[in-house]
Design an enzyme around this catalytic site. Structure first.
Site, PDB file in Angstrom:
ATOM      1  N   GLY A 190       0.740  -1.238  -0.032  1.00 23.95           N
ATOM      2  CA  GLY A 190       0.077  -0.080   0.028  1.00 23.95           C
ATOM      3  C   GLY A 190       0.897   1.147  -0.071  1.00 23.95           C
ATOM      4  N   ALA A 191       0.858   2.006  -1.160  1.00 20.59           N
ATOM      5  CA  ALA A 191       1.378   3.277  -1.159  1.00 20.59           C
ATOM      6  C   ALA A 191       0.559   4.537  -0.910  1.00 20.59           C
ATOM      7  CB  ALA A 191       1.972   3.500  -2.581  1.00 20.59           C
ATOM      8  N   GLY A 192       0.109   4.283   0.084  1.00 21.52           N
ATOM      9  CA  GLY A 192      -0.879   5.384   0.729  1.00 21.52           C
ATOM     10  C   GLY A 192      -0.275   6.065   1.509  1.00 21.52           C
ATOM     11  N   GLU A 213       2.134  -1.574  -4.436  1.00 23.01           N
ATOM     12  CA  GLU A 213       0.738  -0.830  -4.517  1.00 23.01           C
ATOM     13  C   GLU A 213      -0.131  -1.326  -5.652  1.00 23.01           C
ATOM     14  OE1 GLU A 213      -1.150   1.927  -3.055  1.00 23.01           O
ATOM     15  OE2 GLU A 213      -2.571   1.522  -4.685  1.00 23.01           O
ATOM     16  N   GLY A 281      -5.104   0.805   4.200  1.00 18.90           N
ATOM     17  CA  GLY A 281      -6.719   1.498   4.670  1.00 18.90           C
ATOM     18  C   GLY A 281      -6.942   1.073   6.020  1.00 18.90           C
ATOM     19  N   ARG A 282      -8.025   1.762   6.559  1.00 19.58           N
ATOM     20  CA  ARG A 282      -8.342   1.367   7.813  1.00 19.58           C
ATOM     21  C   ARG A 282      -9.868   1.271   8.025  1.00 19.58           C
ATOM     22  NH1 ARG A 282      -4.792   2.448  11.823  1.00 19.58           N
ATOM     23  NH2 ARG A 282      -6.429   2.994  13.463  1.00 19.58           N
ATOM     24  N   HIS A 454       9.766  38.408   3.490  1.00 21.10           N
ATOM     25  CA  HIS A 454      10.997  38.209   2.851  1.00 21.10           C
ATOM     26  C   HIS A 454      12.213  37.811   3.382  1.00 21.10           C
ATOM     27  CE1 HIS A 454      13.600  37.583  -0.632  1.00 21.10           C
ATOM     28  NE2 HIS A 454      14.524  38.320   0.031  1.00 21.10           N
TER      29      HIS A 454
HETATM   30  P1  FAD Z   1      -9.494   7.447  17.053  1.00 19.56           P
HETATM   31  O1  FAD Z   1      -8.050   8.581  17.116  1.00 19.56           O
HETATM   32  O2  FAD Z   1      -9.113   6.178  16.832  1.00 19.56           O
HETATM   33  O3  FAD Z   1      -9.856   7.200  18.613  1.00 19.56           O
HETATM   34  C1  FAD Z   1     -10.866   6.371  19.137  1.00 19.56           C
HETATM   35  C2  FAD Z   1     -10.790   6.110  20.444  1.00 19.56           C
HETATM   36  O4  FAD Z   1     -11.890   5.280  20.865  1.00 19.56           O
HETATM   37  C3  FAD Z   1      -9.579   5.157  20.793  1.00 19.56           C
HETATM   38  O5  FAD Z   1      -8.717   5.499  21.867  1.00 19.56           O
HETATM   39  C4  FAD Z   1     -10.180   3.609  21.321  1.00 19.56           C
HETATM   40  O6  FAD Z   1      -9.614   3.130  22.022  1.00 19.56           O
HETATM   41  C5  FAD Z   1     -11.343   4.145  21.818  1.00 19.56           C
HETATM   42  N1  FAD Z   1     -12.590   3.469  21.831  1.00 19.56           N
HETATM   43  C6  FAD Z   1     -12.815   2.560  20.674  1.00 19.56           C
HETATM   44  N2  FAD Z   1     -14.245   1.810  21.028  1.00 19.56           N
HETATM   45  C7  FAD Z   1     -14.394   2.120  22.383  1.00 19.56           C
HETATM   46  C8  FAD Z   1     -15.354   1.797  23.417  1.00 19.56           C
HETATM   47  N3  FAD Z   1     -16.300   1.012  23.120  1.00 19.56           N
HETATM   48  N4  FAD Z   1     -15.152   2.345  24.428  1.00 19.56           N
HETATM   49  C9  FAD Z   1     -14.164   3.212  24.934  1.00 19.56           C
HETATM   50  N5  FAD Z   1     -13.408   3.492  24.162  1.00 19.56           N
HETATM   51  C10 FAD Z   1     -13.369   3.179  22.752  1.00 19.56           C
HETATM   52  N6  FAD Z   1      -4.423  12.159  10.563  1.00 19.56           N
HETATM   53  C11 FAD Z   1      -3.997  13.261  10.424  1.00 19.56           C
HETATM   54  O7  FAD Z   1      -4.826  14.051  10.444  1.00 19.56           O
HETATM   55  N7  FAD Z   1      -2.565  13.479  10.505  1.00 19.56           N
HETATM   56  C12 FAD Z   1      -1.663  12.765  10.572  1.00 19.56           C
HETATM   57  O8  FAD Z   1      -0.479  13.081  10.435  1.00 19.56           O
HETATM   58  C13 FAD Z   1      -2.158  11.507  10.735  1.00 19.56           C
HETATM   59  N8  FAD Z   1      -0.984  10.503  10.732  1.00 19.56           N
HETATM   60  C14 FAD Z   1      -1.586   9.039  11.058  1.00 19.56           C
HETATM   61  C15 FAD Z   1      -0.437   8.267  11.275  1.00 19.56           C
HETATM   62  C16 FAD Z   1      -0.762   6.822  11.373  1.00 19.56           C
HETATM   63  C17 FAD Z   1       0.192   5.836  11.313  1.00 19.56           C
HETATM   64  C18 FAD Z   1      -2.245   6.437  11.363  1.00 19.56           C
HETATM   65  C19 FAD Z   1      -2.589   5.039  11.560  1.00 19.56           C
HETATM   66  C20 FAD Z   1      -3.252   7.579  11.231  1.00 19.56           C
HETATM   67  C21 FAD Z   1      -2.934   8.718  11.226  1.00 19.56           C
HETATM   68  N9  FAD Z   1      -3.733   9.743  10.877  1.00 19.56           N
HETATM   69  C22 FAD Z   1      -3.690  11.026  10.707  1.00 19.56           C
HETATM   70  C23 FAD Z   1      -5.269   9.407  11.193  1.00 19.56           C
HETATM   71  C24 FAD Z   1      -5.767   9.824  12.568  1.00 19.56           C
HETATM   72  O9  FAD Z   1      -5.048   9.144  13.530  1.00 19.56           O
HETATM   73  C25 FAD Z   1      -7.344   9.589  12.714  1.00 19.56           C
HETATM   74  O10 FAD Z   1      -8.027  10.035  11.468  1.00 19.56           O
HETATM   75  C26 FAD Z   1      -7.809  10.200  14.035  1.00 19.56           C
HETATM   76  O11 FAD Z   1      -7.166   9.469  14.816  1.00 19.56           O
HETATM   77  C27 FAD Z   1      -9.227   9.749  14.104  1.00 19.56           C
HETATM   78  O12 FAD Z   1      -9.772  10.127  15.164  1.00 19.56           O
HETATM   79  P2  FAD Z   1     -11.015   9.623  16.026  1.00 19.56           P
HETATM   80  O13 FAD Z   1     -11.219  10.575  17.063  1.00 19.56           O
HETATM   81  O14 FAD Z   1     -12.163   9.409  14.959  1.00 19.56           O
HETATM   82  O15 FAD Z   1     -10.665   7.855  16.489  1.00 19.56           O
HETATM   83  P1  NAI Z   2      -4.440   4.729   2.510  1.00 16.80           P
HETATM   84  O1  NAI Z   2      -6.026   4.743   2.054  1.00 16.80           O
HETATM   85  O2  NAI Z   2      -3.717   6.168   2.600  1.00 16.80           O
HETATM   86  O3  NAI Z   2      -3.752   3.912   1.462  1.00 16.80           O
HETATM   87  C1  NAI Z   2      -3.941   2.619   1.200  1.00 16.80           C
HETATM   88  C2  NAI Z   2      -3.010   2.310   0.117  1.00 16.80           C
HETATM   89  O4  NAI Z   2      -2.993   0.850  -0.263  1.00 16.80           O
HETATM   90  C3  NAI Z   2      -3.766   2.633  -1.268  1.00 16.80           C
HETATM   91  O5  NAI Z   2      -2.872   3.281  -2.060  1.00 16.80           O
HETATM   92  C4  NAI Z   2      -4.515   1.408  -1.905  1.00 16.80           C
HETATM   93  O6  NAI Z   2      -4.527   1.428  -3.384  1.00 16.80           O
HETATM   94  C5  NAI Z   2      -3.342   0.561  -1.387  1.00 16.80           C
HETATM   95  N1  NAI Z   2      -4.076  -0.892  -1.319  1.00 16.80           N
HETATM   96  C6  NAI Z   2      -5.318  -1.309  -0.925  1.00 16.80           C
HETATM   97  N2  NAI Z   2      -5.362  -2.667  -1.098  1.00 16.80           N
HETATM   98  C7  NAI Z   2      -4.333  -3.261  -1.474  1.00 16.80           C
HETATM   99  C8  NAI Z   2      -3.649  -4.500  -1.811  1.00 16.80           C
HETATM  100  N3  NAI Z   2      -4.345  -5.376  -1.616  1.00 16.80           N
HETATM  101  N4  NAI Z   2      -2.513  -4.536  -2.334  1.00 16.80           N
HETATM  102  C9  NAI Z   2      -1.733  -3.584  -2.535  1.00 16.80           C
HETATM  103  N5  NAI Z   2      -2.007  -2.202  -2.409  1.00 16.80           N
HETATM  104  C10 NAI Z   2      -3.179  -2.129  -1.768  1.00 16.80           C
HETATM  105  O7  NAI Z   2      -4.474   3.801   4.067  1.00 16.80           O
HETATM  106  P2  NAI Z   2      -3.430   3.995   4.816  1.00 16.80           P
HETATM  107  O8  NAI Z   2      -1.953   4.541   4.291  1.00 16.80           O
HETATM  108  O9  NAI Z   2      -3.199   2.558   5.318  1.00 16.80           O
HETATM  109  O10 NAI Z   2      -3.812   5.059   6.037  1.00 16.80           O
HETATM  110  C11 NAI Z   2      -4.989   4.915   6.674  1.00 16.80           C
HETATM  111  C12 NAI Z   2      -5.743   6.077   7.033  1.00 16.80           C
HETATM  112  O11 NAI Z   2      -5.011   6.899   7.766  1.00 16.80           O
HETATM  113  C13 NAI Z   2      -5.717   7.002   5.571  1.00 16.80           C
HETATM  114  O12 NAI Z   2      -7.090   7.009   5.166  1.00 16.80           O
HETATM  115  C14 NAI Z   2      -5.223   8.448   6.000  1.00 16.80           C
HETATM  116  O13 NAI Z   2      -6.300   9.346   5.972  1.00 16.80           O
HETATM  117  C15 NAI Z   2      -4.981   8.262   7.541  1.00 16.80           C
HETATM  118  N6  NAI Z   2      -3.559   8.688   7.512  1.00 16.80           N
HETATM  119  C16 NAI Z   2      -3.198  10.135   7.589  1.00 16.80           C
HETATM  120  C17 NAI Z   2      -1.946  10.657   7.576  1.00 16.80           C
HETATM  121  C18 NAI Z   2      -1.750  11.952   7.247  1.00 16.80           C
HETATM  122  O14 NAI Z   2      -2.860  12.809   7.191  1.00 16.80           O
HETATM  123  N7  NAI Z   2      -0.621  12.332   7.094  1.00 16.80           N
HETATM  124  C19 NAI Z   2      -0.819   9.885   7.807  1.00 16.80           C
HETATM  125  C20 NAI Z   2      -1.128   8.355   7.957  1.00 16.80           C
HETATM  126  C21 NAI Z   2      -2.460   7.907   7.973  1.00 16.80           C
END
Ligand code: FAD
Ligand code: NAI
Length: 475
Positions: A190-192, A213, A281-282, A454
């Site tokens: 996944g190159a996301g 990807e 993806g998630r 600047h």
């Molecule tokens: P979450 O942050 O997932 O929080 C949900 C919380 O609910 C968790 O603590 C969980 O334990 C709790 N929970 C779940 N079910 C229950 C329950 N029944 N009872 C009690 N608690 C519960 N987004 C950006 O905008 N910028 C970034 O740079 C960025 N980087 C990312 C990097 C990675 C590696 C990942 C995985 C994601 C990244 N994201 C980024 C995405 C971002 O983390 C999510 O969009 C954001 O956390 C969503 O917020 P949320 O509050 O909806 O859910």
């Molecule tokens: P993503 O949706 O960004 O990328 C997933 C990639 O995997 C896509 O390019 C897709 O085409 C590819 N893919 C899916 N199935 C595949 C398969 N079977 N084989 C090969 N490639 C496949 O999801 P990612 O990177 O997992 O991140 C999850 C979410 O977390 C994103 O939706 C993003 O919004 C959030 N996030 C945001 C960040 C930021 O804002 N800087 C940083 C990291 C995550």
């Protein structure tokens, strides 16, 4: 006796904890329940974002960028460093400290705003006399009653079918942020956003990284000119990105992981790696919430079904963030959290989906807001484009980071800014100006007439806006 609240928020990620604080600011009695705990059993509010997402990934990106700079770029500045060593334990330990400070910061904010925090799993048990009964299962069991419930339970990583995460060899974002040694060879599926950010971290620290990807185009959601420039830069850095692949049956036995795949020409290929990050993806997280008990409606993909105002099918039950439709971004979750708290208070909270910025924190950084050129073409919108390369920006030259450009897209007749796309240094910070302009429905000429300090990178935004009218001054 059950504890009564105006609002109970389930989940303390950026959607939930911000909703709780805003509701408390508006005078409501608020509880927030979150299940996350540290390895030693301490509450760790902040959700995915704080614990295994935005914050730790940015900490590792920063540390690994320092390593990259000292190894490959300091010499350009006349700074010769010998004997550079990587202490991965300290590097990862620093990241853990940054996370801990954020967890503690949220607990402090709850106290400050009089939000009652419960560490445990929150689940719906019944609707009685106009109130929602919510059970907290955790170190201390509690029964709560709420007039309004905000579901903010977030998302979990999507696994490949038949390939569970063991967080040792097969890694989700969680394991990929906490490796105890730098893999010699690392595979990424996944190159996301996650694949590119975490792939970059481990490449900078010395791993040979291959990203596989499925889509034929690289970053199809980004402006394709930006995607092309970024792909060129990543490839030059040594990140191997293969698009248009079909992954075969992955074998994770013994010391390595074998990943067979069919490439875009139909040829059978394979890589053998020490660790494999699966970032495809998630998925929305609703486990343990008691969805069936109360009949909370999910859509066909498992997201909590909501209308434009984040209302669910149940009275006074709202849902925000990753668990509902829309981009999975922390700032989108926060905006929805604020808007819902304000709606509960009788105000008119609003989220503008057209001005949510996207950022990828690689080097070069990628950031955009609004529509891409390919979207405008598909929609038949008559537009003008203006670009400015960082190569022609004095500050970028002084920094020694001249990759990329700023591109402004504006309506051909009205000059209203329709999209801004940046690939280059500090794109994550520069994009804020474009968001502001678009939120006020400003024109390219508005950016062009604003005085920019600047020498700054932000002058490239002004120049790109001038380029829309074919009158750049420095290019
Ligand atoms: P979450 O942050 O997932 O929080 C949900 C919380 O609910 C968790 O603590 C969980 O334990 C709790 N929970 C779940 N079910 C229950 C329950 N029944 N009872 C009690 N608690 C519960 N987004 C950006 O905008 N910028 C970034 O740079 C960025 N980087 C990312 C990097 C990675 C590696 C990942 C995985 C994601 C990244 N994201 C980024 C995405 C971002 O983390 C999510 O969009 C954001 O956390 C969503 O917020 P949320 O509050 O909806 O859910
Ligand atoms: P993503 O949706 O960004 O990328 C997933 C990639 O995997 C896509 O390019 C897709 O085409 C590819 N893919 C899916 N199935 C595949 C398969 N079977 N084989 C090969 N490639 C496949 O999801 P990612 O990177 O997992 O991140 C999850 C979410 O977390 C994103 O939706 C993003 O919004 C959030 N996030 C945001 C960040 C930021 O804002 N800087 C940083 C990291 C995550």
């Amino acid at each position: 006796m059950a504890k009564q609240f105006d609002v109970v928020v389930i989940g303390a990620g950026p959607g939930g904890y911000i909703a709780a604080i805003r509701a408390a600011q508006l005078g409501m009695t608020v509880a927030c329940i979150d299940a996350w705990r540290t390895a030693d059993g301490k509450p760790a509010p902040g959700g995915t974002c704080t614990n295994v997402g935005c914050i730790p990934s940015k900490a590792l990106l920063q540390s690994s960028e320092h390593f990259e700079q000292v190894n490959h770029h300091f010499a350009d500045h006349g700074i010769k460093v010998k004997g550079v060593d990587l202490d991965l334990q300290t590097l990862v330990g620093r990241k853990d400290q940054v996370v801990k400070q954020n967890n503690e910061g949220i607990l402090y904010l709850f106290k400050k705003n009089k939000v009652t925090f419960f560490n445990g799993i929150g689940s719906f048990s019944a609707y009685v006399d106009g109130g929602w009964n919510i059970k907290v299962s955790g170190p201390a069991e509690e029964d709560l009653v709420a007039k309004h419930v905000i579901v903010a339970t977030g998302s979990s990583p999507r696994a490949l079918p038949g390939l569970a995460f063991d967080e040792k060899k097969i890694l989700s974002n969680d394991g990929a942020l906490s490796l105890t040694s730098v893999p010699k060879k690392l595979g990424v599926i996944g190159a996301g956003v996650i694949g590119l950010e975490l792939g970059s971290v481990w490449r900078r620290l010395g791993a040979e990284v291959t990203v596989l990807e499925a889509m034929p185009d690289f970053l199809p959601a980004a402006d394709q000119q930006v995607a092309k420039e970024a792909l060129k830069a990543f490839t030059k850095q040594g990140l191997k990105i293969v698009t248009g692949v079909k992954i075969g049956e992955i074998k994770a036995s013994g010391k390595t992981v074998k990943v067979p795949y069919t490439d875009s020409s139909g040829a059978e290929q394979s890589i053998e790696v020490d660790n494999l990050i699966v970032s495809i993806g998630r998925v929305p997280h609703t486990e343990g919430l008691g969805v069936e008990t109360v009949g909370l409606k999910l859509d066909e993909r498992g997201f909590v079904a909501v209308d434009d105002d984040c209302k669910t099918n149940l009275p006074n039950v709202w849902a925000v963030g990753d668990v509902v439709r829309g981009p999975m971004l922390a700032h989108k979750a926060e905006e929805e959290g604020v808007a819902v708290a304000e709606r509960i208070a009788g105000q008119f909270g609003h989220v503008n989906f057209g001005t949510i910025p996207n950022v990828i924190y690689t080097s070069p950084e990628i950031a955009w807001v609004g529509r891409t050129e390919q979207q405008l073409k598909t929609e038949g919108v008559d537009y003008k484009a203006g670009s400015f390369p960082f190569m022609a920006n004095g500050r970028a030259r002084a920094l020694g980071d001249t990759t990329g450009f700023v591109k402004v897209l504006a309506d051909a007749k009205t000059d209203e800014v329709l999209g801004v796309h940046i690939v280059g240094p500090m794109a994550s910070e520069l994009i804020a100006e474009a968001v502001t302009i678009m939120e006020f429905r400003g024109a390219a000429e508005d950016i062009a007439r604003i005085c920019h300090a600047h020498p700054t990178l932000s002058e490239s935004m002004k120049e790109a806006a001038l380029a829309v009218d074919k009158r750049t001054l420095n290019f």
